[in-house]
Scaffold this active site. Structure first.
Site, short mmCIF file in Angstrom:
data_model
loop_
_atom_site.label_atom_id
_atom_site.label_comp_id
_atom_site.label_asym_id
_atom_site.label_seq_id
_atom_site.Cartn_x
_atom_site.Cartn_y
_atom_site.Cartn_z
N GLU A 1 -2.66 -8.84 2.96
CA GLU A 1 -3.04 -9.17 4.42
C GLU A 1 -4.46 -9.44 4.40
O GLU A 1 -4.99 -9.65 5.69
CB GLU A 1 -2.29 -8.53 5.41
CG GLU A 1 -2.54 -7.11 5.75
CD GLU A 1 -2.18 -6.02 4.67
OE1 GLU A 1 -1.98 -6.36 3.75
OE2 GLU A 1 -2.46 -4.81 5.05
N HIS B 1 -3.82 -4.68 -0.39
CA HIS B 1 -3.53 -5.26 0.96
C HIS B 1 -3.54 -6.79 0.77
O HIS B 1 -4.71 -7.55 1.01
CB HIS B 1 -4.35 -4.68 2.01
CG HIS B 1 -4.27 -3.45 2.45
ND1 HIS B 1 -3.32 -2.89 3.32
CD2 HIS B 1 -4.61 -2.29 2.08
CE1 HIS B 1 -3.17 -1.61 3.45
NE2 HIS B 1 -4.21 -1.29 2.57
N CYS C 1 0.77 -1.08 -0.27
CA CYS C 1 0.23 -0.08 0.06
C CYS C 1 0.84 1.19 0.03
O CYS C 1 1.74 1.51 -0.99
CB CYS C 1 -1.02 -0.01 1.19
SG CYS C 1 -2.17 1.04 1.10
#
Lengths: 252, 200
Positions: free
Chosen positions: B184, B182, B79
């Site tokens: 994650e 992202h 990001c």
């Protein structure tokens, strides 16, 4: 293409999942982490946890919950319910939540929205709005879980909240919530057209057509439901298949 | 061991937890010796470009990141961590980025029918043969939250995406990997990307 989001909502009380029908009559049904993980596997795009624990140690309970969820699921999630201060935001975000939803406290202290947006970024500040239709057709906002009519126009409040720094609006129609007769199209559309940030529609989902309607004519960016998914009256996978066939972009 | 650079940016915990979930040992640290000794390094980040560069500079971490890159340690920017690797951003005019890669970070133009930031799941157009996206389905969905997008002038694009316009969603150059989205928070697809990085 950016997809429309389907978001199951989990109401949490004392660390357990419950769902109220019209904000009362709570039913106990499940462990939050297990439920969240199941929704992740089922294709949920995001999750919302609304903590309705009233006790004074609710912040610790929330922090514990957020920690456990963020260790087990890897899709975005929002936590709301009883958020009052910047410290509440800090604790919840630090433990791994992506967004914090604020409702009553933002009405009583709108500066909380701007403070949180400045400190953590607009993208993690969700302002939740509970609205009810007035006899003249406009909408009034309520606080304290739909108990107290603030006499404030919902559209005006939405615009104000965005100006202050809300990155997303979670709009619940109190008239439609629990009815399964469909989302409030007018309320959602008006807020979406005037707010300029993504809108999550909430309250009233009963059929797949309701989702289609609110994500097209209702101009919602995301649709939230609780009981429907929670009691397996509708599978997210089937819903997305239907939406895809209807020409709506969804993650499958 | 994977070291995650702790320079005061948000959302670092989620990255750490995702790596732990896939069985990786990792540490969140600003200690230069640990960062330089790590097998792999992650530059995460949620927040503002100018603020983040200032934090990196004031702790001397900008130099550490350059050293990590030049000694060949795999680096993953996520990001804002992607944006910082480039020359600069519309978000902070006059502030120099790390400049390790060539390109600019540009604000999405206000466009009827589109909301800014882009928040949500969007599909990627993957370049064939990248290491970071090996074994992924075609056009996988990943989770984005951003108001600024990358346009690189180097031939390093690993994935592109469309929102308002076509933009560069991920890059891969030698030991440098970075994605605007992202991983994650991108479910199984995201975990696979993190696993690919961990297995380098």
């Amino acid at each position: 293409m950016l997809t429309k989001r389907i978001i199951p909502c989990l109401d949490i009380k004392d660390g357990r999942v419950v769902k109220g029908i019209n904000f009362v009559n709570l039913r106990d049904a499940g462990d939050p982490v297990e439920t969240a993980s199941a929704y992740d596997k089922a294709g949920a795009d995001e999750l919302v946890f609304l903590d309705i624990t009233a006790s004074s140690d609710s912040r610790d309970i929330k922090a514990d919950l957020v920690r456990k969820i963020s260790e087990a699921i890897f899709i975005p999630f929002t936590v709301g319910g009883g958020i009052r201060t910047i410290d509440d935001f800090k604790v919840i975000l630090r433990e791994g939540a992506d967004k914090v939803a604020v409702n009553s406290a933002a009405i009583m202290n709108p500066a909380l929205i701007s403070q949180a947006a400045d400190k953590f970024g607009s993208q993690c500040v969700v302002v939740a709005i509970d609205a009810k239709r007035r006899p003249d057709g406009s909408f009034s906002i309520f606080k304290n879980g739909g108990r107290i009519d603030m006499g404030i126009d919902a559209i005006k409040w939405a615009i104000e909240a965005v100006k202050l720094g809300a990155g997303e609006l979670l709009v619940t129609s109190m008239d439609c919530d629990g009815t399964k007769n469909g989302y409030d199209m007018e309320l959602t559309r008006k807020i979406s057209e005037n707010g300029g940030v993504p809108v999550i529609a909430s309250g009233g989902a009963g059929t797949m057509q309701h989702f289609k309607d609110i994500l097209t004519d209702g101009k919602a960016d995301a649709a939230l439901a609780a009981t429907l998914f929670h009691y397996k009256e509708m599978e997210i996978k089937d819903l997305k298949e239907y939406l895809h066939k209807e020409g709506i972009s969804v993650r499958r | 061991m994977i070291a995650i650079i702790d320079y005061g940016a948000g959302n670092i915990k989620s990255v750490e937890k995702a790596f732990r979930f896939i069985g990786q040992e990792c540490i969140v640290t600003a200690d230069k010796d640990i960062l330089l000794g790590a097998e792999k390094v992650v530059l995460p980040g949620v927040g503002a470009f100018g603020d983040a560069m200032e934090k990196l500079d004031s702790q001397g971490l900008d130099e550490t990141i350059r050293q990590i890159v030049s000694k060949g340690t795999p680096l993953l920017g996520i990001c804002l961590g992607l944006q910082l690797l480039f020359e600069g951003s519309d978000e902070a005019p006059g502030v120099k980025g790390l400049g390790i890669l060539k390109g600019k970070v540009i604000k999405f133009p206000e466009t009827e029918g589109y909301k800014i930031p882009q928040i949500g799941w969007n599909s990627l157009e993957l370049k064939a043969g990248t290491k970071i996206f090996a074994g992924l389905p075609e056009n996988p969905y990943v989770y984005f939250v951003h108001s600024y997008y990358l346009h690189t002038t180097e031939d390093i694009v690993a994935a592109s995406c469309n929102y308002i316009l076509d933009f560069h969603a991920a890059v891969e150059k030698d030991n440098i990997f970075a994605c605007q989205f992202h991983p994650e928070k991108s479910g199984d697809v995201g975990l696979k990307i993190l696993r690919n990085f961990a297995d380098l």
